[in-house]
Design an enzyme around this catalytic site. Sequence first.
Site, short mmCIF file in Angstrom:
data_model
loop_
_atom_site.label_atom_id
_atom_site.label_comp_id
_atom_site.label_asym_id
_atom_site.label_seq_id
_atom_site.Cartn_x
_atom_site.Cartn_y
_atom_site.Cartn_z
N ASP A 159 -134.14 -125.08 12.71
CA ASP A 159 -132.96 -125.74 13.26
C ASP A 159 -131.93 -125.86 12.13
O ASP A 159 -132.21 -125.59 10.96
CB ASP A 159 -133.31 -127.11 13.87
CG ASP A 159 -132.27 -127.54 14.92
OD1 ASP A 159 -131.15 -126.99 14.91
OD2 ASP A 159 -132.57 -128.43 15.74
C1 NOJ Z 1 -128.87 -128.37 16.12
C2 NOJ Z 1 -129.61 -128.60 17.40
O1 NOJ Z 1 -130.72 -129.45 17.18
C3 NOJ Z 1 -130.10 -127.33 18.06
O2 NOJ Z 1 -130.63 -127.63 19.32
C4 NOJ Z 1 -128.99 -126.32 18.15
O3 NOJ Z 1 -129.43 -125.17 18.82
C5 NOJ Z 1 -128.54 -126.01 16.75
N1 NOJ Z 1 -127.99 -127.22 16.15
C6 NOJ Z 1 -127.51 -124.90 16.68
O4 NOJ Z 1 -126.28 -125.33 17.10
#
Ligand code: NOJ
Length: 754
Positions: A282
């Site tokens: 993430d």
């Molecule tokens: C953080 C989020 O937790 C995740 O779900 C998302 O896909 C990513 N950022 C990318 O934007």
Amino acid sequence: MQYRVKLFLFFVFFISNHFLAQTYKNANADIELRISDLISKMTLEEKIGQMQQLNLWQMNSKVIDTVAKGKVGSFLNAGNKQDKIKLQKAAVEKSRLGIPLIFGRDVIHGYKTVLPIPLGQASTWNPDLVKRGTEISAREAAEDGIHWTFAPMIDIARDPRWGRIAESCGEDPYLASIIGSAMVKGFQGNDLKSANTIAACAKHYVGYGAAEGGKDYNTTLIPERELRDVYLKPFHAVVKAGVATLMSAFNDLNGVPTTGNSFTLKTILRDEWKFDGFVVSDWTSVDELIKHGFAKDGKEAALKAVNAGVNMEMVSENYTKYLKQLVESGKISTQWIDELVAGILRIKFKLGLFENPYIRNFEESTILCKTNKAIAKEIATESVVMLQNKNQTLPLKTKSLKSLAIIGPLADAPKDQLGTWTLDGKAKNTITPLTAITKEFGETIKIKYVKAMATCRSNDTKYFQNAIDAVKQSDAALLFLGEDANLSGETHSRAFINLPGNQEDLITELSKLGKPLVLIIMAGRPLTFGNITDKVNSILYAWHPGTMGGEAISDIIFGKTSPSGKLPVTFPRTVGQVPIYYNHKNTGRPPSANQLGRTLGTPENPEGFASYYLDVDFTPAYYFGYGESYSSFNYSDLTLSKKNIDFNDTLKVSVTVANTGKYKAKETIQLYIRDLYASVTRPVKELKRFKKVEFIPGETKKINFELTSEDLKFYDINMQYNTEPGDFELFVGSSANDKDLLKTNFKLTGSKEE
Ligand code: NOJ
């Protein structure tokens, strides 16, 4: 296949094939051979480049140079079409090996045509419909050059305080498996090479939804059996459904952050499930291993993430900075790097990026087309859950209705009704309830609209009088209340989950006027609103319904269609009951029905000693699976093909369901089981099957289900995934509430070996 075996196969192919120098470019060659060929040609730096994903809000020339040097494998949020073409050109034409980039973006619930939030989609209990929704989202995104979405989110969510419950498929592992798999199939289709499909990414692996206190990014403590039986279930399902990628999560799971967790990423995902796609971290979660206190510095963070099995680092750049040194010093083996790079290349090959690196040609754009809007509307319609309908106030009878008050900050809030995570959905394309109702009935019904509150969070009452006047002058009133979009989603957790601001007071004031009130709640989570349920006639829970929400809600209010949504998550009476979920354990002292009914807030006359609260009933406000219809359904004749089954039998279950009401309507017939005793305690109910079926008035249908001993498996006392013989209860009905279920029982005898 082990990398060494692949290498050997490649070698054999090498000897027998003259054209091998460019095997990886040969579209007809086997993907595994293409991967081996390409890896054999890559320098360590180029391999590391593939493992780095960068965010790009703003295009710049420096980044083109980085791409041309082969130092990046993927971008998220990479600008407009032209930007993507420029970047891809640099990768394909300027970098030494011409490896195409994979462009990712959060296409979470629709692209430009915004669908209901995922929790709303799960409320449809209609996987085919949900699949159609992700099909159109994939195609719309593909038209803008997106290859990969960071969806579906299949974190089991039992805590409505957690803002990201909005993005989830709810609390149940089976429902989340079915809906999540439908989403994966919709995004990916049967062939990732097709111009209409994009790669999916199941997230957040794993346990993220169990954040302590519902506070985002918080610690999670999940015993292994619970992890496997509940939280991992949907992930295993989507891996079986062929999901291309997974995203590791932010949370610390039992002391080991999920982005550095080799138990979940290697032992379970790769060794047990044989996943051969790739895992992306993430956003900066590799870097966050330092703040977790799991890594001393960026170098150790990269080491731990890579060795655990995170193929690609999102945003932070520890892989770029440290992997070379780590490989050269022998801390990470080249062979493991090759395995991880192979996972990334495999998806790039499967997507056909080497053959079609640029935005594909589409004869016609489908973005926001009629068909897409119709599908978005269908999903929105089926996502609405009717929680209350006193005196059959709904549907409103257009013949007798002369005037209607439309009240509330969400009646005409085009951005808010799109909900959280809508990067590409635009307010200007949204049809709000006010627009839809005025368009359809503005000529025949006198409509008075009063916003009444500046936002859902407003605390002042200065516009209340306008609302009161409007309702006084109308035959009925629709109140559009709930949560603004920015009250749910990432980092938008709430400690109180009531209707925010002065909404309850507004309802109270309006209820004094004696007019029929219909409350439509748009929200990103289950809210608590027990204080006002007796002040309104009907309650529709519409979640954040997306672009077409207005028309969908209007159709339901005026009876063009009957509500058919069912809750994918239990609604608490008060936040103090959280976590509350239907598939809980029984405890040694389960409460009984005669302990219900104490007055909230007066813990007098306590009697014991059972598992309940003194100041609120132990039952939820609304059960998992609950949702009313304009029609009514009668369940009868729950029949099993056998009362005793063995491990090889198929248990056939049938039930008769009749539409005893006056409306054509859909009903979701739910089948639950309870394993009465086992080597470890089992939940009081577990959803095992469901079917959403349409009935015309008066129609009776026999609904059939089949179960086998496979469906009864769980992680036993020895952590083996087994079915144990014994006694089971089986329930079929319209919600997880006992009073909505017919019940029977069966016995499983023998053992697997027999
Ligand atoms: C953080 C989020 O937790 C995740 O779900 C998302 O896909 C990513 N950022 C990318 O934007």
